[in-house]
Design a protein around this motif. Sequence first.
Motif, PDB file in Angstrom:
ATOM      1  N   SER A  91       8.389   9.761   1.265  1.00  0.00           N
ATOM      2  CA  SER A  91       7.202  10.152   2.037  1.00  0.00           C
ATOM      3  C   SER A  91       7.524  11.041   3.222  1.00  0.00           C
ATOM      4  O   SER A  91       6.842  12.046   3.475  1.00  0.00           O
ATOM      5  N   SER A  92       8.556  10.681   3.978  1.00  0.00           N
ATOM      6  CA  SER A  92       8.847  11.427   5.200  1.00  0.00           C
ATOM      7  C   SER A  92       9.651  12.699   4.957  1.00  0.00           C
ATOM      8  O   SER A  92       9.779  13.523   5.859  1.00  0.00           O
ATOM      9  N   PHE A  93      10.219  12.853   3.784  1.00  0.00           N
ATOM     10  CA  PHE A  93      11.012  14.048   3.526  1.00  0.00           C
ATOM     11  C   PHE A  93      10.593  14.751   2.238  1.00  0.00           C
ATOM     12  O   PHE A  93       9.833  15.719   2.249  1.00  0.00           O
ATOM     13  N   LEU A  97       8.680  14.208  -0.496  1.00  0.00           N
ATOM     14  CA  LEU A  97       7.284  14.368  -0.921  1.00  0.00           C
ATOM     15  C   LEU A  97       6.470  15.154   0.097  1.00  0.00           C
ATOM     16  O   LEU A  97       5.365  15.609  -0.207  1.00  0.00           O
ATOM     17  N   ASP A  98       7.026  15.313   1.281  1.00  0.00           N
ATOM     18  CA  ASP A  98       6.319  16.033   2.337  1.00  0.00           C
ATOM     19  C   ASP A  98       6.536  17.542   2.204  1.00  0.00           C
ATOM     20  O   ASP A  98       5.579  18.314   2.051  1.00  0.00           O
ATOM     21  N   PHE A  99       7.792  17.972   2.222  1.00  0.00           N
ATOM     22  CA  PHE A  99       8.030  19.416   2.206  1.00  0.00           C
ATOM     23  C   PHE A  99       7.737  20.046   0.844  1.00  0.00           C
ATOM     24  O   PHE A  99       7.423  21.240   0.754  1.00  0.00           O
ATOM     25  N   THR A 100       7.815  19.253  -0.242  1.00  0.00           N
ATOM     26  CA  THR A 100       7.609  19.833  -1.572  1.00  0.00           C
ATOM     27  C   THR A 100       6.143  20.159  -1.865  1.00  0.00           C
ATOM     28  O   THR A 100       5.839  20.853  -2.835  1.00  0.00           O
ATOM     29  N   LYS A 101       5.228  19.669  -1.041  1.00  0.00           N
ATOM     30  CA  LYS A 101       3.811  20.005  -1.248  1.00  0.00           C
ATOM     31  C   LYS A 101       3.624  21.523  -1.230  1.00  0.00           C
ATOM     32  O   LYS A 101       2.777  22.063  -1.942  1.00  0.00           O
ATOM     33  N   ASP A 102       4.414  22.202  -0.411  1.00  0.00           N
ATOM     34  CA  ASP A 102       4.295  23.652  -0.284  1.00  0.00           C
ATOM     35  C   ASP A 102       4.624  24.368  -1.592  1.00  0.00           C
ATOM     36  O   ASP A 102       4.173  25.477  -1.829  1.00  0.00           O
ATOM     37  N   ARG A 160       0.835  -1.208   0.000  1.00  0.00           N
ATOM     38  CA  ARG A 160       0.000   0.000   0.000  1.00  0.00           C
ATOM     39  C   ARG A 160       0.868   1.257   0.000  1.00  0.00           C
ATOM     40  O   ARG A 160       0.580   2.229  -0.708  1.00  0.00           O
ATOM     41  N   LYS A 161       1.946   1.230   0.786  1.00  0.00           N
ATOM     42  CA  LYS A 161       2.849   2.393   0.844  1.00  0.00           C
ATOM     43  C   LYS A 161       3.534   2.618  -0.503  1.00  0.00           C
ATOM     44  O   LYS A 161       3.659   3.754  -0.960  1.00  0.00           O
ATOM     45  N   ILE A 162       3.981   1.524  -1.134  1.00  0.00           N
ATOM     46  CA  ILE A 162       4.631   1.653  -2.441  1.00  0.00           C
ATOM     47  C   ILE A 162       3.636   2.180  -3.469  1.00  0.00           C
ATOM     48  O   ILE A 162       3.951   3.083  -4.258  1.00  0.00           O
ATOM     49  N   ARG A 163       2.430   1.636  -3.434  1.00  0.00           N
ATOM     50  CA  ARG A 163       1.405   2.062  -4.398  1.00  0.00           C
ATOM     51  C   ARG A 163       1.051   3.536  -4.194  1.00  0.00           C
ATOM     52  O   ARG A 163       0.918   4.293  -5.163  1.00  0.00           O
ATOM     53  N   ASN A 164       0.901   3.944  -2.937  1.00  0.00           N
ATOM     54  CA  ASN A 164       0.561   5.341  -2.653  1.00  0.00           C
ATOM     55  C   ASN A 164       1.688   6.286  -3.077  1.00  0.00           C
ATOM     56  O   ASN A 164       1.438   7.427  -3.472  1.00  0.00           O
ATOM     57  N   THR A 165       2.928   5.794  -2.970  1.00  0.00           N
ATOM     58  CA  THR A 165       4.060   6.597  -3.447  1.00  0.00           C
ATOM     59  C   THR A 165       3.933   6.825  -4.949  1.00  0.00           C
ATOM     60  O   THR A 165       4.086   7.946  -5.437  1.00  0.00           O
ATOM     61  N   PHE A 166       3.646   5.744  -5.682  1.00  0.00           N
ATOM     62  CA  PHE A 166       3.442   5.869  -7.131  1.00  0.00           C
ATOM     63  C   PHE A 166       2.299   6.841  -7.419  1.00  0.00           C
ATOM     64  O   PHE A 166       2.391   7.694  -8.317  1.00  0.00           O
ATOM     65  N   ARG A 167       1.228   6.711  -6.670  1.00  0.00           N
ATOM     66  CA  ARG A 167       0.047   7.553  -6.920  1.00  0.00           C
ATOM     67  C   ARG A 167       0.361   9.025  -6.671  1.00  0.00           C
ATOM     68  O   ARG A 167      -0.043   9.900  -7.438  1.00  0.00           O
ATOM     69  N   PHE A 168       1.085   9.300  -5.601  1.00  0.00           N
ATOM     70  CA  PHE A 168       1.441  10.685  -5.289  1.00  0.00           C
ATOM     71  C   PHE A 168       2.334  11.276  -6.378  1.00  0.00           C
ATOM     72  O   PHE A 168       2.150  12.424  -6.813  1.00  0.00           O
ATOM     73  N   ILE A 217      16.355  -5.910  -1.806  1.00  0.00           N
ATOM     74  CA  ILE A 217      15.644  -4.989  -2.710  1.00  0.00           C
ATOM     75  C   ILE A 217      14.350  -4.526  -2.053  1.00  0.00           C
ATOM     76  O   ILE A 217      14.016  -3.333  -2.054  1.00  0.00           O
ATOM     77  N   TYR A 218      13.615  -5.463  -1.493  1.00  0.00           N
ATOM     78  CA  TYR A 218      12.353  -5.162  -0.804  1.00  0.00           C
ATOM     79  C   TYR A 218      12.577  -4.093   0.261  1.00  0.00           C
ATOM     80  O   TYR A 218      11.837  -3.104   0.348  1.00  0.00           O
ATOM     81  N   HIS A 219      13.611  -4.278   1.079  1.00  0.00           N
ATOM     82  CA  HIS A 219      13.880  -3.324   2.159  1.00  0.00           C
ATOM     83  C   HIS A 219      14.398  -1.994   1.617  1.00  0.00           C
ATOM     84  O   HIS A 219      14.024  -0.928   2.133  1.00  0.00           O
ATOM     85  N   ALA A 220      15.242  -2.040   0.582  1.00  0.00           N
ATOM     86  CA  ALA A 220      15.792  -0.798   0.024  1.00  0.00           C
ATOM     87  C   ALA A 220      14.687   0.060  -0.595  1.00  0.00           C
ATOM     88  O   ALA A 220      14.637   1.280  -0.383  1.00  0.00           O
ATOM     89  N   VAL A 221      13.797  -0.555  -1.362  1.00  0.00           N
ATOM     90  CA  VAL A 221      12.710   0.188  -2.012  1.00  0.00           C
ATOM     91  C   VAL A 221      11.730   0.717  -0.970  1.00  0.00           C
ATOM     92  O   VAL A 221      11.302   1.878  -1.020  1.00  0.00           O
ATOM     93  N   ASN A 222      11.376  -0.147  -0.019  1.00  0.00           N
ATOM     94  CA  ASN A 222      10.448   0.269   1.041  1.00  0.00           C
ATOM     95  C   ASN A 222      11.031   1.436   1.841  1.00  0.00           C
ATOM     96  O   ASN A 222      10.346   2.419   2.131  1.00  0.00           O
TER      97      ASN A 222
END
Length: 923
Positions: free
Chosen positions: A715-717, A719-724, A644-652, A702-707
């Motif tokens: 998400s935490s950096f 994609l967060d601050f760039t919303k502004d 879900r997190k990976i998919r939401n990243t793609f969606r964002f 790979i799973y851990h690196a991508v996640n």
Amino acid sequence: MNYKDTLLMPKTEFPMRGNLPKREPDMQSVWNEEDIYKQVLDRTKNRPMFVLHDGPPYANGDIHIGHALNKILKDFIVRFKSMSGYYAPYIPGWDTHGLPIEQALTNSGVNRKEMTIAEFRQLCEEYAYKQVHNQREQFKRLGVRGDWENPYITLKPEYEAAQIKVFGEMAKKGFIYKGLKPVYWSPSSESALAEAEIEYQDKKSASIYVSFDVKKGNDVLEEGTKIIIWTTTPWTIPANLGISVHPELNYAVVSAAGDRFVVAEALLEEVAEKIGWESHTIEKLVKGEKLEHVVAAHPLYGRDSLVMLGEHVTTDSGTGAVHTAPGHGEDDFLVGKKYGLDVLCPVNDRGVMTEEAPGFEGLFYDKANKAITEKLSEAGALLKMEFITHSYPHDWRTKKPVIYRATAQWFASIDKFRPELLEAVKETKWVPAWGETRLFNMIRDRGDWCISRQRAWGVPIPVFYAENGEAIITDETIAHVSELFRENGSNIWFKRTANELLPEGFTHPGSPNGEFTKENDIMDVWFDSGSSHEGVLEQRSDAQRPADLYLEGSDQYRGWFNSSLITGVAVTGKAPYKGVLSHGFALDGEGRKMSKSLGNTVIPAKVMEQLGADILRLWVSSVDFQADVRVSDAILKQVAEVYRKIRNTFRFLLGNLDGFKPAEHAVSYENLREVDQFMLVKLNELIKTVRGHYEKYEFAAIYHAVNNFCTVDLSSFYLDFTKDVLYIEAENHADRRAIQTVMYETLTTLAKLVSPILPHTADEVWTEVPGAEEKYVQLTDMPDYTELPKAESLTKKWTAFMAVRDDILKALEEARNEKIIGKSLTAHVRLYADNETTALLASIDEDLKQLFIVSGFEVAGTVSEAPEQAVKREKVSVVVEKASGDTCERCWTVTDEVGQDADHPTLCPRCAAVVKEHYSEMN
């Protein structure tokens, strides 16, 4: 004016919910219609070939989670190779001969006694093809890409023809012979078994100590002295022809219970306690070698039982004097052969005692145990009997005990080319590395391979017999039979007579009357699958021998890896594979073996019905597959959360690329802000990391690196601050286009990197990628790692910044918990820092309050100047206060400047300027 309408909010057709159970089959239908497999091969046809050769699963029943693990791992590798410089065909295969299919038909009500062998085999073939079709659809549902319309199947005529050639080549080199030898025999299957068809289970057995009276002591032992043997197979006592002792051991002649006994000195106390002697005295010690050719009397039949020397005798258990029945044990057979003993085997195909075991004929061997021990007791030879539970070989199919039984069988000699086999093991790359030791030791220690089976459903052993009984295997007969099988299939062997099967005009000195017979046995199924290097790798244009990789479960060290090595080295002098990769078994969430009785099975079809194939595939990527792996509903739910997190990243990412045209809007690396360059450096490092792990088959990494990249770096950096910037600034603002450039690179790179693991999701993403030239991401190549300018200095600088940011985020969290602030945009941060941190922040051109997602930020002094209430960290102290001013209705920043523009009294100056310049028509 509704200021919400002036924000550039994310916009995409890519749905938040994957709805994979419905969406995946639709995508697979399109892939199938458009022949995506052929498109991939056409695109890569001029590249070097990489062949992962599929070990054939057995065509019987639905696929289980182990099948899914295996096929998905293979698909990861093949997909990656096709995207990284190789032409990587994948030819799936099936193993289709053998007992399970015969049993399945019998269980369904087929009475094979009412039909010819050829008719029964025809039913077996039809059943096998139905199973192949069923499994093929399930494998395709996993998203495994391959030549599903043209697989290799071991019952196909062209495959059987190739297998006959392998047999013929081995016979030509003298590696095939027929001999009377004890082999694993399954009374429940009425057939010989190979070592790979044996599994060990606990069994309760009678443990007996038996005395043999010496009748010829050769001046070493007195007549009447009793040699004690120990066995857990009383039913083999009628077949006893000798007793084996070790030449180097000391044997004690013991006075006890009014008799003299012989037992190994090292085991004397243990034997005395078992038998229950109240006291015993050692009369003398005799070296084992001195006992050679002593003759004892069989306790039931009085015939000679010869004392022989055997290196196989140990003091691990028993008495040091080993009951020897050449018809029922490999060591027994070898030592008996050395001393010229007969091979007596008074047990028939069904496990029933014959007339060669007088007094016990007609009894099933296991039932005979009781009768034999009673007779031994009557004869005064049974010194002790108890029952023990021990590990015992069982037929892996019927789950019933097997016996060692001497029969006339066809063998492949291992001794004749064992050094070449061991050298081939050394030349192969093994992952994990212990695989080399495991197979090396197996080959070093294994006996000759019994390749004949007394069944109907299999490839016939292509041997003819002359009138004088001589076996006929010639280049001419092999070539002729191979061609007959290619044209008609192997069932012709059972439809025609031997004379009809031989080449026209064939003669042989052993058949003066021109009459011939044929072999009725079939080949071990491991010979079938073990010949795939000839039937597939050598015969097909979309394969080559040796294969680059064989990948199967760790049980195949004694199975397919083993049989393929033997036939491959026998025929070509080399292993049929350059590398071997093995995986563990799938266990439940608690580490238990799966079984229907425990109710802990995980069925792939159900998982795909509820969660989708990509979730199952992501699970496979998440586990350390080289060891045993765990899977359960709870584990799969955890994996689904990561998905879900990976998919939401793609969606964002997709949502914020609305209207972005890469060719027109992309910003060059040199013109990006430092923080954007830093993100591309991080992305570039991810490319290097992920590609390196793919090359080493380290999918969990790979799973851990991508996640980690999606959750921490994005998400935490970023994609967060760039919303502004993304939401607030005008569409063509330079900072916004710079961020979109980074997002575009991140989107396309991530889609490519995860495509081998999540092919459905990656292709779904790709349909939404702006400016994508290829229809599917699987028709692209992996992104390349490039040396970006200033990468090292950027990494050092911004990694240090991220550490400061972490300190500030923790202080914000504490202030939120203390109700000083609500959201971080309601905060004003005062930082007290050391000189190094102050210089670092001063060197950053970007808006620091934007990077920290606060409304106010200042470096207020040194660490020593921090007030008492400051949150103290290693290099900084942080004071979080409620920002003063009003909240901008559009960007939510808190500032005293809200209302400076009379036309937009609820906006900050930045938002007012954007609205006036770009949205004036909305007034």
